[in-house]
Write a protein that holds these residues in place. Structure first.
Motif, PDB file in Angstrom:
ATOM      1  N   GLY A 170       0.806  -1.215   0.000  1.00 26.91           N
ATOM      2  CA  GLY A 170       0.000   0.000   0.000  1.00 26.91           C
ATOM      3  C   GLY A 170       0.836   1.260   0.000  1.00 26.91           C
ATOM      4  O   GLY A 170       0.398   2.309  -0.513  1.00 26.91           O
ATOM      5  N   ALA A 171       2.042   1.195   0.571  1.00 31.23           N
ATOM      6  CA  ALA A 171       2.866   2.395   0.709  1.00 31.23           C
ATOM      7  C   ALA A 171       3.312   2.973  -0.631  1.00 31.23           C
ATOM      8  O   ALA A 171       3.118   4.173  -0.887  1.00 31.23           O
ATOM      9  CB  ALA A 171       4.075   2.106   1.598  1.00 31.23           C
ATOM     10  N   VAL A 271       6.875  10.996   3.637  1.00 30.43           N
ATOM     11  CA  VAL A 271       6.318   9.661   3.822  1.00 30.43           C
ATOM     12  C   VAL A 271       6.989   9.041   5.050  1.00 30.43           C
ATOM     13  O   VAL A 271       8.214   8.910   5.097  1.00 30.43           O
ATOM     14  CB  VAL A 271       6.558   8.778   2.588  1.00 30.43           C
ATOM     15  CG1 VAL A 271       5.827   7.447   2.731  1.00 30.43           C
ATOM     16  CG2 VAL A 271       6.123   9.501   1.310  1.00 30.43           C
ATOM     17  N   VAL A 272       6.186   8.672   6.046  1.00 31.54           N
ATOM     18  CA  VAL A 272       6.716   8.131   7.302  1.00 31.54           C
ATOM     19  C   VAL A 272       6.599   6.617   7.279  1.00 31.54           C
ATOM     20  O   VAL A 272       5.496   6.068   7.310  1.00 31.54           O
ATOM     21  CB  VAL A 272       5.981   8.713   8.521  1.00 31.54           C
ATOM     22  CG1 VAL A 272       6.589   8.181   9.808  1.00 31.54           C
ATOM     23  CG2 VAL A 272       6.035  10.238   8.494  1.00 31.54           C
ATOM     24  N   MET A 298       2.528   1.873  11.794  1.00 29.04           N
ATOM     25  CA  MET A 298       1.534   1.486  12.778  1.00 29.04           C
ATOM     26  C   MET A 298       1.908   1.979  14.173  1.00 29.04           C
ATOM     27  O   MET A 298       1.147   1.830  15.121  1.00 29.04           O
ATOM     28  CB  MET A 298       1.365  -0.033  12.791  1.00 29.04           C
ATOM     29  CG  MET A 298       0.705  -0.593  11.560  1.00 29.04           C
ATOM     30  SD  MET A 298      -1.018  -0.034  11.344  1.00 29.04           S
ATOM     31  CE  MET A 298      -0.829   1.278  10.139  1.00 29.04           C
ATOM     32  N   ALA A 299       3.096   2.569  14.310  1.00 27.26           N
ATOM     33  CA  ALA A 299       3.499   3.150  15.591  1.00 27.26           C
ATOM     34  C   ALA A 299       3.064   4.609  15.703  1.00 27.26           C
ATOM     35  O   ALA A 299       3.312   5.255  16.723  1.00 27.26           O
ATOM     36  CB  ALA A 299       5.020   3.050  15.755  1.00 27.26           C
ATOM     37  N   VAL A 320      -3.615   8.941   6.329  1.00 22.54           N
ATOM     38  CA  VAL A 320      -3.356   7.639   6.939  1.00 22.54           C
ATOM     39  C   VAL A 320      -3.208   6.627   5.814  1.00 22.54           C
ATOM     40  O   VAL A 320      -4.138   6.446   5.013  1.00 22.54           O
ATOM     41  CB  VAL A 320      -4.517   7.220   7.862  1.00 22.54           C
ATOM     42  CG1 VAL A 320      -4.231   5.857   8.473  1.00 22.54           C
ATOM     43  CG2 VAL A 320      -4.749   8.250   8.943  1.00 22.54           C
ATOM     44  N   GLY A 321      -2.066   5.980   5.730  1.00 25.46           N
ATOM     45  CA  GLY A 321      -1.885   4.922   4.745  1.00 25.46           C
ATOM     46  C   GLY A 321      -2.649   3.696   5.206  1.00 25.46           C
ATOM     47  O   GLY A 321      -2.237   3.029   6.152  1.00 25.46           O
ATOM     48  N   ASN A 322      -3.781   3.396   4.551  1.00 22.06           N
ATOM     49  CA  ASN A 322      -4.618   2.303   5.042  1.00 22.06           C
ATOM     50  C   ASN A 322      -4.260   0.954   4.451  1.00 22.06           C
ATOM     51  O   ASN A 322      -4.931  -0.045   4.709  1.00 22.06           O
ATOM     52  CB  ASN A 322      -6.105   2.614   4.793  1.00 22.06           C
ATOM     53  CG  ASN A 322      -6.503   2.501   3.327  1.00 22.06           C
ATOM     54  OD1 ASN A 322      -5.664   2.311   2.453  1.00 22.06           O
ATOM     55  ND2 ASN A 322      -7.787   2.611   3.056  1.00 22.06           N
ATOM     56  N   GLY A 323      -3.213   0.909   3.648  1.00 24.52           N
ATOM     57  CA  GLY A 323      -2.751  -0.377   3.134  1.00 24.52           C
ATOM     58  C   GLY A 323      -3.425  -0.820   1.854  1.00 24.52           C
ATOM     59  O   GLY A 323      -3.019  -1.820   1.266  1.00 24.52           O
ATOM     60  N   TYR A 324      -4.445  -0.097   1.417  1.00 25.60           N
ATOM     61  CA  TYR A 324      -5.126  -0.510   0.182  1.00 25.60           C
ATOM     62  C   TYR A 324      -5.263   0.650  -0.783  1.00 25.60           C
ATOM     63  O   TYR A 324      -5.805   1.704  -0.448  1.00 25.60           O
ATOM     64  CB  TYR A 324      -6.523  -1.078   0.461  1.00 25.60           C
ATOM     65  CG  TYR A 324      -7.261  -1.400  -0.825  1.00 25.60           C
ATOM     66  CD1 TYR A 324      -6.848  -2.456  -1.624  1.00 25.60           C
ATOM     67  CD2 TYR A 324      -8.318  -0.610  -1.256  1.00 25.60           C
ATOM     68  CE1 TYR A 324      -7.483  -2.731  -2.818  1.00 25.60           C
ATOM     69  CE2 TYR A 324      -8.976  -0.880  -2.455  1.00 25.60           C
ATOM     70  CZ  TYR A 324      -8.549  -1.949  -3.229  1.00 25.60           C
ATOM     71  OH  TYR A 324      -9.167  -2.213  -4.419  1.00 25.60           O
TER      72      TYR A 324
END
Length: 353
Positions: A170-171, A271-272, A298-299, A320-324
């Motif tokens: 997702g990133a 981008v974190v 996720m931290a 928020v990077g939600n992975g999708y």
């Protein structure tokens, strides 16, 4: 009545989605719209594995015991401290006649949904895992819902390598989208300035893919920020970033200075991709007004990010990077195949594990 999002698998508390549930029903019998996978390997997310390893002082036996306890207690792998889980690979054992996922018995797949919402049972006590790596050899089974996502593993890549890439796919997809939007906006406005991108944790899995994606999306200059000399040398050696900066992302001033020095200005997109808490304020401070911060870790404390931006009077968009993202798996695998630097970092990481 079976729910496409898995509500029928929620044991407690009633009325919540599987990800928010404390405990899931992980029985192997499937509903007509479900799929059962025989699990071969888990990939714990980086934040969860770091927390468990630090909690137990690197004692792999204790880490393994806690993972087993979490899964046995909750019917899924969801770290109670970080709230995160990971993903898995395995072979489809049975697909319900009404499943919309298009999977068939015998397909080797990677799940593209989190273990935090995936009913999971471990059968082998994780006997082949030493508790010292994110990738976990495993025998067990998992259940996918109608609204789950899975990808058939490619034939040209080793399954462990595919798992490592798909865990963070997702990133790069969201990074590419955001950078391309920034580039297009400047072109429309006749702004000749290049789009500068900073990736915090640039030598890691999601970080290296995000650097490659940003460049392909038209970033004018990129910087990868890493915390230690070994990662700086590794990232510089593969040429994924125009500059590599050494800074502790938990030190806001040091991080901002490092990014601004490397890019010549604050980043337009930050981008974190780190697996430690406390990086929110530095990411905001390193980003230009009108820019965007994407949090993939996720931290991340999203309260700290929001309040920090307010306290700094920072006019930044925070995502928020939600992975999708549609097409995210294909994009990540394409980057791995096409970018020698990405492949080199992933291969080295797997060898070290």
């Amino acid at each position: 009545m079976t729910s496409p999002v898995g509500l029928h698998r929620v044991v407690e508390p009633a009325g919540v989605l599987p990800q928010a549930a404390w405990r899931l029903d992980a029985r192997p019998e499937i509903a007509p719209n479900e799929v059962r996978i025989r699990v071969q390997r888990l990939n714990l997310d980086a934040a969860s594995f770091r927390q468990l390893s630090e909690k137990h002082g690197g004692d792999g036996e204790k880490v393994r015991a806690e993972v087993l306890d979490i899964v046995a207690t909750r019917g899924k792998m969801q770290n109670p401290v970080t709230g995160s889980g990971g993903m898995l690979i395995g072979t489809v054992e049975e697909a319900g006649r009404r499943s919309p996922l298009g999977l068939r018995a015998g397909d080797r797949v990677a799940t593209l949904v989190s273990l935090t919402l995936t009913p999971l049972t471990i059968l082998d006590g994780l006997a082949r895992w030493d508790g010292r790596s994110e990738q976990v050899p495993c025998d067990g089974y998992a259940i996918l819902f109608a609204r789950s996502i899975a990808a058939v593993l490619p034939d040209d890549l080793h399954p462990e390598l595919s798992l490592a890439v798909l865990d963070v796919c997702g990133a790069p997809a969201l990074t590419a989208r955001v950078v391309a939007e920034q580039v297009a906006r400047r072109q429309r406005e006749g702004d000749p300035r290049p789009v500068g991108v900073a990736v915090i944790g640039g030598a890691g899995k999601s970080g290296s893919l995000s650097l490659a994606a940003a460049r392909r999306a038209g970033a004018g200059r990129t910087v990868g920020v890493v915390p230690v000399v070994a990662e700086r040398d590794a990232l510089a050696g593969v040429g994924l970033a125009d500059a590599v900066a050494l800074a502790d992302a938990r030190d806001p001033v040091a991080l901002s200075t490092a990014v601004t020095t490397a890019l010549g200005a604050p980043a337009d997109v930050t981008v974190v991709c780190v697996d430690v808490p406390g990086c929110e304020h530095g990411a905001v401070l390193a980003t230009a007004d009108g820019g965007t911060v994407i949090f993939f870790s996720m931290a991340t404390s999203f309260a700290a990010a929001a309040l920090g931006a307010e306290g700094l009077a920072a006019d930044v968009t925070m995502l928020v990077g939600n992975g999708y993202v549609p097409g995210h798996a294909e994009l990540a695998l394409q980057l791995l195949r096409a970018e020698p630097g990405v492949r080199a970092l992933f291969t080295a990481r797997l060898a070290a594990d």
